[in-house]
Write a protein that holds these residues in place. Structure first.
Motif, PDB file in Angstrom:
ATOM      1  N   GLU A  29       0.835  -1.222   0.000  1.00 45.55           N
ATOM      2  CA  GLU A  29       0.000   0.000   0.000  1.00 45.55           C
ATOM      3  C   GLU A  29       0.860   1.259   0.000  1.00 45.55           C
ATOM      4  O   GLU A  29       0.581   2.223  -0.711  1.00 45.55           O
ATOM      5  N   VAL A  30       1.906   1.243   0.817  1.00 47.13           N
ATOM      6  CA  VAL A  30       2.802   2.398   0.901  1.00 47.13           C
ATOM      7  C   VAL A  30       3.473   2.625  -0.458  1.00 47.13           C
ATOM      8  O   VAL A  30       3.564   3.761  -0.946  1.00 47.13           O
ATOM      9  N   THR A  31       3.923   1.554  -1.082  1.00 45.90           N
ATOM     10  CA  THR A  31       4.574   1.660  -2.398  1.00 45.90           C
ATOM     11  C   THR A  31       3.631   2.294  -3.418  1.00 45.90           C
ATOM     12  O   THR A  31       4.016   3.226  -4.144  1.00 45.90           O
ATOM     13  N   LEU A  32       2.397   1.800  -3.472  1.00 47.57           N
ATOM     14  CA  LEU A  32       1.445   2.314  -4.467  1.00 47.57           C
ATOM     15  C   LEU A  32       1.147   3.793  -4.227  1.00 47.57           C
ATOM     16  O   LEU A  32       1.111   4.593  -5.172  1.00 47.57           O
ATOM     17  N   ARG A  52       7.036  -8.065  -8.044  1.00 42.99           N
ATOM     18  CA  ARG A  52       6.808  -7.581  -9.424  1.00 42.99           C
ATOM     19  C   ARG A  52       5.326  -7.301  -9.673  1.00 42.99           C
ATOM     20  O   ARG A  52       4.974  -6.402 -10.432  1.00 42.99           O
ATOM     21  N   ALA A  53       4.452  -8.071  -9.005  1.00 42.03           N
ATOM     22  CA  ALA A  53       3.006  -7.832  -9.170  1.00 42.03           C
ATOM     23  C   ALA A  53       2.649  -6.453  -8.591  1.00 42.03           C
ATOM     24  O   ALA A  53       1.844  -5.717  -9.176  1.00 42.03           O
ATOM     25  N   VAL A  54       3.258  -6.075  -7.473  1.00 44.88           N
ATOM     26  CA  VAL A  54       3.009  -4.745  -6.903  1.00 44.88           C
ATOM     27  C   VAL A  54       3.575  -3.681  -7.840  1.00 44.88           C
ATOM     28  O   VAL A  54       2.917  -2.670  -8.133  1.00 44.88           O
ATOM     29  N   ALA A  55       4.783  -3.929  -8.354  1.00 48.73           N
ATOM     30  CA  ALA A  55       5.412  -2.964  -9.271  1.00 48.73           C
ATOM     31  C   ALA A  55       4.528  -2.738 -10.501  1.00 48.73           C
ATOM     32  O   ALA A  55       4.385  -1.606 -10.974  1.00 48.73           O
ATOM     33  N   ALA A  56       3.907  -3.816 -10.993  1.00 49.42           N
ATOM     34  CA  ALA A  56       3.072  -3.703 -12.203  1.00 49.42           C
ATOM     35  C   ALA A  56       1.840  -2.851 -11.932  1.00 49.42           C
ATOM     36  O   ALA A  56       1.314  -2.201 -12.842  1.00 49.42           O
ATOM     37  N   ALA A  57       1.368  -2.851 -10.701  1.00 52.92           N
ATOM     38  CA  ALA A  57       0.162  -2.079 -10.358  1.00 52.92           C
ATOM     39  C   ALA A  57       0.488  -0.621 -10.022  1.00 52.92           C
ATOM     40  O   ALA A  57      -0.417   0.204  -9.895  1.00 52.92           O
ATOM     41  N   ALA A  58       1.783  -0.310  -9.861  1.00 53.22           N
ATOM     42  CA  ALA A  58       2.160   1.038  -9.415  1.00 53.22           C
ATOM     43  C   ALA A  58       2.146   2.030 -10.573  1.00 53.22           C
ATOM     44  O   ALA A  58       2.373   1.654 -11.726  1.00 53.22           O
ATOM     45  N   GLN A  59       1.908   3.303 -10.227  1.00 57.29           N
ATOM     46  CA  GLN A  59       1.853   4.361 -11.262  1.00 57.29           C
ATOM     47  C   GLN A  59       3.213   4.998 -11.537  1.00 57.29           C
ATOM     48  O   GLN A  59       3.288   5.998 -12.240  1.00 57.29           O
ATOM     49  N   ALA A 230     -10.550  -5.058  11.956  1.00 57.70           N
ATOM     50  CA  ALA A 230      -9.343  -4.400  11.447  1.00 57.70           C
ATOM     51  C   ALA A 230      -9.725  -3.412  10.348  1.00 57.70           C
ATOM     52  O   ALA A 230     -10.673  -3.637   9.603  1.00 57.70           O
ATOM     53  N   GLN A 231      -8.969  -2.321  10.242  1.00 56.90           N
ATOM     54  CA  GLN A 231      -9.236  -1.352   9.179  1.00 56.90           C
ATOM     55  C   GLN A 231      -8.567  -1.820   7.870  1.00 56.90           C
ATOM     56  O   GLN A 231      -7.657  -2.658   7.897  1.00 56.90           O
ATOM     57  N   PRO A 232      -8.998  -1.286   6.733  1.00 56.56           N
ATOM     58  CA  PRO A 232      -8.395  -1.705   5.459  1.00 56.56           C
ATOM     59  C   PRO A 232      -6.904  -1.353   5.427  1.00 56.56           C
ATOM     60  O   PRO A 232      -6.488  -0.353   6.040  1.00 56.56           O
ATOM     61  N   PRO A 233      -6.083  -2.147   4.716  1.00 52.83           N
ATOM     62  CA  PRO A 233      -4.645  -1.879   4.655  1.00 52.83           C
ATOM     63  C   PRO A 233      -4.322  -0.445   4.219  1.00 52.83           C
ATOM     64  O   PRO A 233      -3.371   0.153   4.718  1.00 52.83           O
ATOM     65  N   ALA A 234      -5.136   0.117   3.319  1.00 49.74           N
ATOM     66  CA  ALA A 234      -4.842   1.484   2.848  1.00 49.74           C
ATOM     67  C   ALA A 234      -4.942   2.494   3.989  1.00 49.74           C
ATOM     68  O   ALA A 234      -4.201   3.486   4.017  1.00 49.74           O
TER      69      ALA A 234
END
Ligand SMILES: NC(=O)c1ccc[n+]([C@@H]2O[C@H](COP(=O)([O-])OP(=O)(O)OC[C@H]3O[C@@H](n4cnc5c(N)ncnc54)[C@H](OP(=O)(O)O)[C@@H]3O)[C@@H](O)[C@H]2O)c1
Length: 301
Positions: A29-32, A52-59, A230-234
């Motif tokens: 979440e922090v990365t995005l 890599r899956a997180v990297a692919a989703a990042a802007q 629990a609250q959402p990760p974001a």
């Protein structure tokens, strides 16, 4: 003032963040969010496929690099391979309340992965960090006792939540002690590319956030300690983002959620336990951490 959200992250173009454990949960979440604000992120993980899956989703640009904090050889290899300066180091990766086991170096797994690995990493990268070091702790640090003479639970009965709590108290002792050492060292020579006079060190905690790590423990004790809903990760990522980017986040503080018992809500500076401010234990932990890891910091005590 309205509550701080990810929309309040100042523009981060030209800034480089190193996020450990960016392959899932809060680190992802922090990365995005950082990339959405224009930052460049170096994401570290053990499972590069997930990274890599997180990297692919990042802007924005994300470099995925291997780092196992439970193995000092991996920490050294990573640090040697990182030649570029980093504006912000976010020590986020961690394990939560796992059954007893030891790291590659024979450390109890929580203290090894959550404190000694990040301690070594931070020390090896210190001369390349320009702005700040953010170390992720937990409200459960309040249950912890740091015993510098028994970090590995050889003289105490092992209980996984207490081992986790010890490591999260160690995170705070480390974050505050690093800030004191930065202060004692005085301002570094001016760096024309840096926006700040010298690095600061602070801590952050997410409250209770529904990540894989948090959900993994479905025992009664785990659910009780996690404190219900629990609250959402974001949302859990917001205190980490505030600590990492806000100009008014001060060194030597902890940022956490503003809700009841710091379990959820928006970021603010929060109080941490009396034990987390114990400078004697902080110094003993520091000495033991230098001894155990073989990493000596340039900053004096
Ligand atoms: N979620 C909560 O409610 C909560 C509450 C308080 C504090 N925290 C803290 O928040 C941080 C992130 O936790 P999370 O909830 O996002 O959990 P998570 O989803 O399980 O993420 C943990 C991250 O740490 C990485 N990691 C684990 N062991 C590692 C190792 N040996 N070397 C390198 N990376 C390793 C994992 O990567 P791999 O893919 O390599 O396993 C993963 O990316 C932790 O420090 C945790 O203590 C979380």
């Amino acid at each position: 003032m309205p509550p701080w959200t990810a929309a309040d992250i100042p523009p981060q173009r030209g800034r480089v963040f190193l996020v450990t454990g960016g392959s899932s949960g809060l680190g992802a979440e922090v990365t995005l969010a950082l990339c959405a604000a224009g930052a460049e992120v170096i994401l570290t993980c053990r499972d590069e496929e997930r990274g890599r899956a997180v990297a692919a989703a990042a802007q924005g640009p994300v470099q995925v690099r291997h780092l196992d904090l439970a193995d000092l050889a991996s920490v050294r290899t990573f640090a040697e391979g990182l030649t570029e300066p980093v504006d912000v180091l976010i020590n986020n990766a961690g394990v939560m309340a796992v059954p007893h086991s030891v790291t590659a170096d024979g450390f109890e797994r929580h203290i090894g992965t959550n404190h000694l690995g990040p301690f070594a990493l931070t020390g090896l990268l210190l001369d390349r960090v320009r702005d700040r070091v953010v170390t992720v702790t937990s409200g459960l640090h309040r249950l912890g006792r740091v015993r510098p003479d028994d970090l590995h639970f050889t003289r105490r009965r092992y209980q996984r939540w207490l081992a986790y709590a010890q490591s999260k108290l160690a995170n705070l002792l480390f974050a505050y002690e690093l800030e004191r050492r930065f202060d004692n060292a005085g301002p570094p020579p001016p760096d024309p590319e840096s926006r700040t006079p010298g690095p600061i060190s602070l801590a952050a905690h997410p409250g209770v956030a529904a990540t894989e790590g948090q959900r993994r423990d479905t025992s009664f004790q785990g659910r009780l300690l996690a404190g219900g809903r629990a609250q959402p990760p974001a949302m859990g990522a917001l205190p980490l983002l505030y600590a990492a980017t806000a100009a008014d986040a001060a060194g030597g503080t902890c940022i956490g959620p503003d809700g009841l018992f710091q379990r959820n809500g928006h970021p603010e500076t929060v109080a941490t336990s009396v034990r987390s401010h114990d400078t004697k234990t902080a110094r003993r932990l520091w000495e033991e951490s230098e001894r155990a890891t073989g990493v000596r910091y340039p900053t004096g005590g």
